[in-house]
Design a protein around this motif. Structure first.
Motif: not given
Length: 364
Positions: A68, A70, A309-310, A313, A317
């Motif tokens: 999560a 990365n 949450w997305t 994430i 990244r």
């Protein structure tokens, strides 16, 4: 934080040392060293259940956290999970982990569509250690096959596992089908919420937050046999509006429409290469899946949790999270005739604009 950092977990010094050793082996992709750590611990007298839950499961949790953040790739996450699965298999064959069944019979399975099998495997092994006869069916078990198995084995209960919330509609069908043949259902896994709220909503007979709690729950006494007149739709009257069905069926066309319009709503997308566009399409598909699931459950909070949450994430990244509000707005336009869906999407937009952690590292 380096990926060589072991999990920092509560427990005695010996367990912490084992976590450190197993983590080092797992991130190195060294399955032989990983299984040696586990087998040596058993030889030294460490309780097998503790090795399963306080060492292997703890390290697996750290694997998920590192993905999560990365700090490890998807491929390394899969490799690490496979090594932990081999460590569990090695433990199961060790003489100190062998038990003669002295209780009833339990079927352990993952919901259809659920590929995260390690949590279910941990439940199965702990139940074996506690004296149960266990039929472990593994990942992605279709409901008809599960029911056929129950007819043959006459199991005392089914333990169903699901890690991804989008599998909950299928989980509901599995729960209902098992109960229809008179078999009670214990559910667990992250999909059912940290407090098991969706387990109750979907009519499960019992819920447990982890493998140890599941074994304790079953040790309390037999789970009561369900009533066979249970009706799935009676539990979720909000499904009468058909919004879940319509959104779920229109998923592919919704993704195509929003992907085409997103370039104008989010101009930075014009510079995306083919790989970035494919990733964007995947993210849009996940949004539709979670929107549909939130509609099925009648819980807008599930969607707001997923969308924030997305965003986190994406930020981890190095991907701008500002693309999410325009995408949600486009989905809302496509679904303007669906009041619950548009309200849920608006809640998602509001959550993104108030969650400052999702804007860190994004361009002004």
């Amino acid at each position: 934080m380096s990926t060589s950092t072991p999990p920092r977990l509560p427990g005695n010094t010996r367990l912490l040392e084992l976590c450190d050793q197993l983590w080092t082996a797992v991130v190195a992709g060294d399955e032989y060293s990983a299984t040696e750590v586990v087998l040596r611990a058993l030889d030294d007298g460490v309780d097998p259940e503790s090795v399963l839950l306080d060492v292997i499961a703890a390290v697996q949790g750290k694997v998920g956290e590192e993905w999560a953040a990365n700090r490890i790739s998807v491929a390394r996450e899969h490799a690490a999970t496979a090594i932990n699965e081999r460590a569990v298999a090695a433990l199961a064959l060790h003489p100190t982990a062998r038990r003669t069944p002295c209780r009833g019979r339990i079927t352990v399975a993952c919901v259809d569509g659920e590929w995260h099998a390690l949590p279910a495997r941990l439940v199965a092994e702990v139940l074996k250690l506690r004296g149960w006869q266990v039929d472990y069916l593994g990942a992605q078990v279709p409901v008809p096959h599960l029911i056929s198995h129950l007819h043959v084995t006459k199991a005392d209960a089914v333990a169903l596992s699901s890690s991804i919330a989008t599998r909950l509609p299928t989980a509901h069908a599995a729960i209902t089908a098992c109960q229809a043949v008179g078999v009670p259902v214990l559910v667990g896994g992250a999909a059912f919420g940290p407090d098991g709220r969706y387990a109750q909503l979907l009519g499960a007979d019992a819920w447990a937050p982890d493998a140890r709690a599941a074994a304790d729950k079953l040790a309390e006494g037999p789970v009561p046999r369900p009533q066979v007149d249970h009706q799935q739709t009676d539990d979720l009257p909000h499904l009468a509006d058909q919004e879940y069905t319509m959104v779920a069926r229109a998923g592919a066309s919704l993704v195509r429409s929003v992907l085409l319009a997103l370039e104008d709503a989010f101009p930075a997308m014009r510079t995306y290469d083919n790989v970035q566009r494919e990733r964007t399409a995947e993210d849009l598909a996940h949004i539709v899946e979670f929107l549909a699931t939130a509609l099925y459950l009648g819980d807008e909070n599930l969607f707001t949790w997923f969308i924030t949450w997305t965003a986190q994430i994406l930020v981890a990244r190095g991907v701008p999270a500002q693309s999410l509000p325009p995408a949600l707005d486009l989905f809302a336009r496509e679904l303007k005739d669906f009041p619950r869906a548009t309200r849920t999407l608006q809640r998602g937009i509001e959550a993104l604009t108030t969650d400052h952690s999702t804007t860190a590292g994004t361009p002004a």
